[in-house]
Design a protein around this motif. Structure first.
Motif, PDB file in Angstrom:
ATOM      1  N   PRO A 149      16.130  -8.670  13.903  1.00 26.35           N
ATOM      2  CA  PRO A 149      16.519  -7.768  12.419  1.00 26.35           C
ATOM      3  C   PRO A 149      16.354  -6.429  12.683  1.00 26.35           C
ATOM      4  O   PRO A 149      16.918  -5.986  13.989  1.00 26.35           O
ATOM      5  N   ALA A 150      17.485  -6.166  11.893  1.00 30.63           N
ATOM      6  CA  ALA A 150      18.689  -4.557  11.900  1.00 30.63           C
ATOM      7  C   ALA A 150      16.761  -3.059  12.324  1.00 30.63           C
ATOM      8  O   ALA A 150      16.108  -3.930  12.197  1.00 30.63           O
ATOM      9  N   ALA A 151      17.990  -2.110  12.930  1.00 24.70           N
ATOM     10  CA  ALA A 151      17.021  -1.452  14.126  1.00 24.70           C
ATOM     11  C   ALA A 151      16.821  -0.407  12.578  1.00 24.70           C
ATOM     12  O   ALA A 151      16.960   0.109  11.295  1.00 24.70           O
ATOM     13  N   GLY A 152      15.720  -0.397  12.562  1.00 24.79           N
ATOM     14  CA  GLY A 152      14.372   0.041  11.699  1.00 24.79           C
ATOM     15  C   GLY A 152      13.981  -0.605  10.608  1.00 24.79           C
ATOM     16  O   GLY A 152      13.587   0.140   9.614  1.00 24.79           O
ATOM     17  N   ALA A 153      14.423  -2.006  10.786  1.00 21.07           N
ATOM     18  CA  ALA A 153      13.638  -2.092   9.836  1.00 21.07           C
ATOM     19  C   ALA A 153      12.096  -2.685   9.877  1.00 21.07           C
ATOM     20  O   ALA A 153      11.484  -2.833   8.508  1.00 21.07           O
ATOM     21  N   LYS A 154      11.755  -3.733  11.047  1.00 14.46           N
ATOM     22  CA  LYS A 154      10.155  -3.230  11.098  1.00 14.46           C
ATOM     23  C   LYS A 154       9.550  -1.590  10.972  1.00 14.46           C
ATOM     24  O   LYS A 154      10.190  -1.360  12.348  1.00 14.46           O
ATOM     25  N   HIS A 155       8.621  -2.179  11.224  1.00 14.43           N
ATOM     26  CA  HIS A 155       7.416  -1.049  11.595  1.00 14.43           C
ATOM     27  C   HIS A 155       6.247  -1.846  12.296  1.00 14.43           C
ATOM     28  O   HIS A 155       5.540  -2.821  11.764  1.00 14.43           O
ATOM     29  N   ALA A 156       5.478  -0.827  12.678  1.00 11.98           N
ATOM     30  CA  ALA A 156       4.521  -1.321  13.589  1.00 11.98           C
ATOM     31  C   ALA A 156       3.253  -1.066  13.386  1.00 11.98           C
ATOM     32  O   ALA A 156       3.375  -0.170  12.159  1.00 11.98           O
ATOM     33  N   PRO A 157       2.521  -2.870  12.844  1.00 15.66           N
ATOM     34  CA  PRO A 157       1.540  -1.645  12.424  1.00 15.66           C
ATOM     35  C   PRO A 157       0.824  -0.819  12.510  1.00 15.66           C
ATOM     36  O   PRO A 157      -0.007  -0.143  13.611  1.00 15.66           O
ATOM     37  N   ARG A 158      -0.575  -0.381  11.498  1.00 16.97           N
ATOM     38  CA  ARG A 158      -1.211   0.943  11.073  1.00 16.97           C
ATOM     39  C   ARG A 158      -2.783   0.486  12.308  1.00 16.97           C
ATOM     40  O   ARG A 158      -3.124  -0.310  11.802  1.00 16.97           O
ATOM     41  N   ARG A 159      -2.284   0.949  13.534  1.00 10.42           N
ATOM     42  CA  ARG A 159      -4.059   0.697  14.215  1.00 10.42           C
ATOM     43  C   ARG A 159      -5.115   1.912  13.841  1.00 10.42           C
ATOM     44  O   ARG A 159      -4.301   2.823  14.574  1.00 10.42           O
ATOM     45  N   VAL A 160      -6.039   1.363  13.077  1.00  5.45           N
ATOM     46  CA  VAL A 160      -6.904   2.547  12.620  1.00  5.45           C
ATOM     47  C   VAL A 160      -8.073   2.145  13.474  1.00  5.45           C
ATOM     48  O   VAL A 160      -8.077   1.078  14.237  1.00  5.45           O
ATOM     49  N   GLY A 207      -6.646  10.570  18.708  1.00  2.00           N
ATOM     50  CA  GLY A 207      -4.653  11.274  18.646  1.00  2.00           C
ATOM     51  C   GLY A 207      -3.585  10.267  17.224  1.00  2.00           C
ATOM     52  O   GLY A 207      -2.205  10.713  17.909  1.00  2.00           O
ATOM     53  N   SER A 208      -4.870   8.951  16.892  1.00  2.00           N
ATOM     54  CA  SER A 208      -3.775   8.514  16.257  1.00  2.00           C
ATOM     55  C   SER A 208      -3.490   9.144  15.319  1.00  2.00           C
ATOM     56  O   SER A 208      -2.534   8.583  14.095  1.00  2.00           O
ATOM     57  N   GLY A 209      -4.459   9.746  14.940  1.00  2.00           N
ATOM     58  CA  GLY A 209      -4.531  10.543  13.157  1.00  2.00           C
ATOM     59  C   GLY A 209      -5.204   9.653  12.909  1.00  2.00           C
ATOM     60  O   GLY A 209      -5.531  10.154  11.025  1.00  2.00           O
ATOM     61  N   LEU A 210      -6.018   8.170  12.805  1.00  2.00           N
ATOM     62  CA  LEU A 210      -6.293   7.928  12.284  1.00  2.00           C
ATOM     63  C   LEU A 210      -7.582   7.005  12.973  1.00  2.00           C
ATOM     64  O   LEU A 210      -8.403   6.021  12.979  1.00  2.00           O
ATOM     65  N   GLY A 211      -8.865   8.419  13.962  1.00  2.00           N
ATOM     66  CA  GLY A 211      -9.552   7.761  14.432  1.00  2.00           C
ATOM     67  C   GLY A 211     -11.124   8.285  13.834  1.00  2.00           C
ATOM     68  O   GLY A 211     -10.786   8.396  12.477  1.00  2.00           O
ATOM     69  N   LYS A 212     -12.097   8.387  14.681  1.00  2.00           N
ATOM     70  CA  LYS A 212     -13.159   8.225  13.825  1.00  2.00           C
ATOM     71  C   LYS A 212     -13.576   7.520  13.202  1.00  2.00           C
ATOM     72  O   LYS A 212     -14.051   6.176  13.108  1.00  2.00           O
ATOM     73  N   THR A 213     -13.652   7.978  11.527  1.00  2.00           N
ATOM     74  CA  THR A 213     -14.093   7.590  10.497  1.00  2.00           C
ATOM     75  C   THR A 213     -12.574   6.196   9.649  1.00  2.00           C
ATOM     76  O   THR A 213     -12.701   5.873   8.718  1.00  2.00           O
ATOM     77  N   ALA A 214     -11.650   6.481  10.098  1.00  4.81           N
ATOM     78  CA  ALA A 214     -10.585   5.588  10.614  1.00  4.81           C
ATOM     79  C   ALA A 214      -9.453   5.213   8.813  1.00  4.81           C
ATOM     80  O   ALA A 214      -9.429   4.848   7.967  1.00  4.81           O
ATOM     81  N   GLY A 215      -9.633   6.761   8.319  1.00  7.03           N
ATOM     82  CA  GLY A 215      -9.640   6.576   7.161  1.00  7.03           C
ATOM     83  C   GLY A 215     -10.235   6.778   5.541  1.00  7.03           C
ATOM     84  O   GLY A 215      -9.929   6.363   4.738  1.00  7.03           O
ATOM     85  N   ARG A 216     -11.521   6.397   6.282  1.00  6.95           N
ATOM     86  CA  ARG A 216     -12.067   5.495   5.031  1.00  6.95           C
ATOM     87  C   ARG A 216     -13.127   6.844   4.800  1.00  6.95           C
ATOM     88  O   ARG A 216     -14.220   6.405   3.936  1.00  6.95           O
ATOM     89  N   GLY A 217     -13.332   8.164   5.508  1.00  5.88           N
ATOM     90  CA  GLY A 217     -13.820   9.427   4.971  1.00  5.88           C
ATOM     91  C   GLY A 217     -15.427   9.167   5.204  1.00  5.88           C
ATOM     92  O   GLY A 217     -15.567   8.489   5.876  1.00  5.88           O
ATOM     93  N   HIS A 218     -16.384  10.081   4.676  1.00  5.24           N
ATOM     94  CA  HIS A 218     -17.689   9.726   4.965  1.00  5.24           C
ATOM     95  C   HIS A 218     -18.538   8.819   4.530  1.00  5.24           C
ATOM     96  O   HIS A 218     -18.270   9.514   2.993  1.00  5.24           O
ATOM     97  N   LYS A 219     -19.214   8.478   5.091  1.00  3.89           N
ATOM     98  CA  LYS A 219     -20.468   7.518   4.846  1.00  3.89           C
ATOM     99  C   LYS A 219     -20.092   7.044   2.684  1.00  3.89           C
ATOM    100  O   LYS A 219     -18.959   6.413   3.047  1.00  3.89           O
ATOM    101  N   GLY A 220     -20.660   6.358   2.179  1.00  2.00           N
ATOM    102  CA  GLY A 220     -20.702   5.390   1.055  1.00  2.00           C
ATOM    103  C   GLY A 220     -20.156   4.219   1.383  1.00  2.00           C
ATOM    104  O   GLY A 220     -20.042   3.623   2.220  1.00  2.00           O
TER     105      GLY A 220
END
Length: 143
Positions: A8-19, A24-37
């Protein structure tokens, strides 16, 4: 170029989001789900429109209107369309063949829109009072 070298062309593919893979990934701990609920839990989700037990919006609003099931079987044809058609005798199969009404149409009515100069004989097709007068004035008839 060979099939095994195509990429594929350069920049056409993106790595999947690893929550949930560390701070350091920015999606650690609650993994983007907020708190409780319910929405933070595994398998905890609900149907569309569910408001946590509160009466949903579509049930709080009043019911209004009605959509006829038989409406799709009704069709209209204008006087101008009959003029363009140019047939001396017009019935439902003629209109379907000319593409003026849909194939599933059962009830067809001629409406008074445009003008008619040719004599047209309608069989098995209805007409409004104004359209009937215009057809008869042009020397046609409505059966």
């Amino acid at each position: 170029m060979k099939l095994n070298t195509i990429q594929p062309a350069a920049g056409a593919k993106h790595a999947p989001r690893r929550v949930g893979r560390g701070i350091g990934s920015g999606l650690g701990k609650t993994a983007g789900r907020g708190h409780k609920g319910q929405k933070s839990r595994s398998g905890g989700f609900h149907k569309v429109g569910f408001e946590g037990g509160q009466m949903p919006l579509q049930r709080r609003l009043p019911k209004r209107g009605f959509k006829s099931v038989s409406l799709k079987y009704n069709a209209e044809v204008t006087l101008a369309a009959l003029e363009r058609l140019g047939a001396a005798e017009v019935d439902l199969p003629t209109l379907k063949q000319a593409g003026l009404v849909g194939q599933i149409a059962r009830v067809v009515k001629v409406i008074n829109s445009g003008s008619l100069s040719k004599a047209v004989k309608l069989t098995g097709v209805g007409a409004t009072a104004g359209a009937k007068a215009a057809i008869e004035a042009a020397g046609g008839s409505v059966a």
